[in-house]
Scaffold this motif. Sequence first.
Motif, PDB file in Angstrom:
ATOM      1  N   CYS A  31     -66.946   7.642   2.722  1.00  0.00           N
ATOM      2  CA  CYS A  31     -68.694   7.458   3.459  1.00  0.00           C
ATOM      3  C   CYS A  31     -68.161   5.627   3.037  1.00  0.00           C
ATOM      4  N   TYR A  32     -67.682   5.288   2.268  1.00  0.00           N
ATOM      5  CA  TYR A  32     -68.057   4.202   1.072  1.00  0.00           C
ATOM      6  C   TYR A  32     -66.651   2.927   2.385  1.00  0.00           C
ATOM      7  N   THR A  33     -65.600   4.177   2.036  1.00  0.00           N
ATOM      8  CA  THR A  33     -64.556   3.253   2.591  1.00  0.00           C
ATOM      9  C   THR A  33     -64.615   2.714   4.417  1.00  0.00           C
ATOM     10  N   ALA A  34     -65.213   3.478   5.173  1.00  0.00           N
ATOM     11  CA  ALA A  34     -65.631   3.229   5.783  1.00  0.00           C
ATOM     12  C   ALA A  34     -67.005   2.370   5.880  1.00  0.00           C
ATOM     13  N   ALA A  35     -67.580   2.216   5.028  1.00  0.00           N
ATOM     14  CA  ALA A  35     -68.834   1.162   5.304  1.00  0.00           C
ATOM     15  C   ALA A  35     -68.622   0.032   4.961  1.00  0.00           C
ATOM     16  N   ASN A  36     -67.477   0.146   3.665  1.00  0.00           N
ATOM     17  CA  ASN A  36     -66.636  -1.147   3.800  1.00  0.00           C
ATOM     18  C   ASN A  36     -66.206  -2.103   4.355  1.00  0.00           C
ATOM     19  N   THR A  37     -65.134  -0.995   5.010  1.00  0.00           N
ATOM     20  CA  THR A  37     -64.527  -1.378   6.293  1.00  0.00           C
ATOM     21  C   THR A  37     -64.790  -2.436   7.257  1.00  0.00           C
ATOM     22  N   LEU A  38     -66.266  -1.349   8.077  1.00  0.00           N
ATOM     23  CA  LEU A  38     -67.583  -2.368   8.633  1.00  0.00           C
ATOM     24  C   LEU A  38     -67.894  -3.482   8.467  1.00  0.00           C
ATOM     25  N   VAL A  39     -68.021  -3.856   6.638  1.00  0.00           N
ATOM     26  CA  VAL A  39     -68.698  -4.637   6.134  1.00  0.00           C
ATOM     27  C   VAL A  39     -67.828  -5.848   6.383  1.00  0.00           C
TER      28      VAL A  39
END
Lengths: 410, 410
Positions: B393-401
Amino acid sequence: MSIEADRERFVATMREQAEIGGTEDGGLHRLTLSEEDERVRDWFAEQAEAAGLDVTVDEFGNMFAYREGTDPDAGTVLVGSHLDSQPYGGIYDGAMGVVAALELVRTLDDEGIETTHPIEIVNWTNEEGSRFQPAMQGSGVWAGEHDVDEEYAKTDPDGATFEEELERIGYKGEVAAEPQREYDSYLELHIEQGPYLEESDADVGVVTGIVGFTWGAITFHGEADHSGPTPMQYRSDALVAAADVITQIRRIPSALGERTVGTTGYIDAEPNSINIIPEEVTFTWGFRDPTEEVIAEARARVLAEAEYAADREGVDWEYEDRMWADPVNFADRCVDAVADATDDLGYDSMRIFSGAGHDAQHMHKLMDTAMVFSVSEGGKSHSEDEYTSWDDCYTAANTLVNAAVDLATE
Amino acid sequence: MSIEADRERFVATMREQAEIGGTEDGGLHRLTLSEEDERVRDWFAEQAEAAGLDVTVDEFGNMFAYREGTDPDAGTVLVGSHLDSQPYGGIYDGAMGVVAALELVRTLDDEGIETTHPIEIVNWTNEEGSRFQPAMQGSGVWAGEHDVDEEYAKTDPDGATFEEELERIGYKGEVAAEPQREYDSYLELHIEQGPYLEESDADVGVVTGIVGFTWGAITFHGEADHSGPTPMQYRSDALVAAADVITQIRRIPSALGERTVGTTGYIDAEPNSINIIPEEVTFTWGFRDPTEEVIAEARARVLAEAEYAADREGVDWEYEDRMWADPVNFADRCVDAVADATDDLGYDSMRIFSGAGHDAQHMHKLMDTAMVFSVSEGGKSHSEDEYTSWDDCYTAANTLVNAAVDLATE
């Protein structure tokens, strides 16, 4: 030798009952223990009492109308069928057997005939089994096949219990639902509900027995998943497995016998959403045949097909047997009475096995039994399209009248 | 070059939203315009206001939370997804895209970053389409694909209209449901809902487009008949014809493409009684593929199969197209922003086509768009078994950011 029922009176009585719960499209919607059922029961009691019969109602709502015989020791000849209908069914199914029995006692009165054996008309409760299960419930209870209290507790789709509804319409009688006297035999007139008589250009059917059947349900447990991003090879689709087996249920009869039939009448899929792979699907099987071995083989084959389909689709499965009925072979002396009546009347009759279940199959366990079938146009029933010409109705009724007189006279 | 979102805060916020409508089995039951939807909307507004954002609600309930940019002429970067869920769905589907957008503005605040372009978070109304159809309703209205009044009149299975329910939960805003400012681009983070990322051991997905699809329904009209006495050769069984086609819907994708999928999610049989041959059966098809030609071919084949099955079983048939979506290819500059973010962060990313529809496909018509996919364990979604590890989840969120910062910075 033979007597003649009154065609005009018989047809008028058929039309009268058909108005109680009659539909716009000429069918009948008279579900068991409904307000329409109450009204047709009131009507039947009036008709029977007007004919001087003694009407009783048992604790399960089965209605009996009794006519004395001359011999106090002679067993009673029971004649009847049922007045309830399928949802939006036809006006002949069941009702004609009761109306023909009324015509029997009216004809006897007209002719001043006293029979050796008493004659009793019966209207069985809930033959159809569509609102409360099982079908042939009233005759089954009366024959000792079902427990009264268990059947009382059955509920309709709205949650009303059988007992509440029976009390509500005022037809929970005092008498125990079991034979209250000695019986000699049972006769039932019914529409064929199949195409064989019409196909053979027969006037009327001499029913020699009833096919047996197996009913059951199969449930596949697959995996719910979004129908978009889930690749085909990842799927465990309960509906695909069910479809596989349903096509086999269509095919199995062709490998077994010329009178074998197989049907899936019911299917339920969950969650049943266009965008989700079906997780759980339940569907039914039903196979009928005149021989027990074929029925057993059909059931074995459908379970084998379920196993294959489950393997193919990677789903789990289970099954539940719902009902089993052995084929019935009616008593020769009753079948002969029906056949003799058709001969005496000059009708072109045909011996036939019934493809549907009838109250007669419960009576068969208690006493000698036979049935008369009228022609069913196109074999249609359980539908507003059910149709039998008044000529064919009268032919069957006249056959019943004469066969009953034969059995009731020594 | 890259910035780091706050993993702990992000996970805590994910857990917080998951409590609103959370189920005993760890899933989420937060149907659109339900009381749970009202509560999660209140919660989202609080979170956004606490982050200093200006929250507005449009006439269709779509919620926007606006953060100023430094250039008054620069188009806004829109980032978000949806907070409604499937019935007993998972806690990630949709919600994670909104939570990641909140994490984006919080991270910018932490780092004291001002972006050239304004950034706006969006929570679209009724993406799921399970209570009111169609899916992606709020973004569709906003993109001008649907008429507001027509959508207001849609009813849920209990007969409540969309508009009544929107008013009841207090989320019918004043602003017209259409773009109120100049937009630069749209980014959406979502779980993959398929197995491809996990299968390829990728950390995160760079979504290059969305498969198109065809949805429709086929109805067979057979003849209701008693399942006992009707010989097999006299039958016109609507369910047998349906089963025939459903097995073909399973087979058609294997002849067309490696990414083609086909599903029957819905079936309804009438009268659906164990003892009656099915008269009318309606069932759906759904086919998806990245290319328009394959989708059209799948639709043509299922209609041909329906014709064959109707001939075989002697039934009538009709069909209805329910939905058609062309495949979408996202804008290179947005896809590149996502891919560059994964490179900068050192993630092992994979380019992937989305197998499911998303609000992004409506946004694609208005502005440059791309998506980020998180891994979905086992590809499961629309189910309480939906799962993505917090790491993924965090990997994807960090990518979005990081992708959003890239697009919002000149």
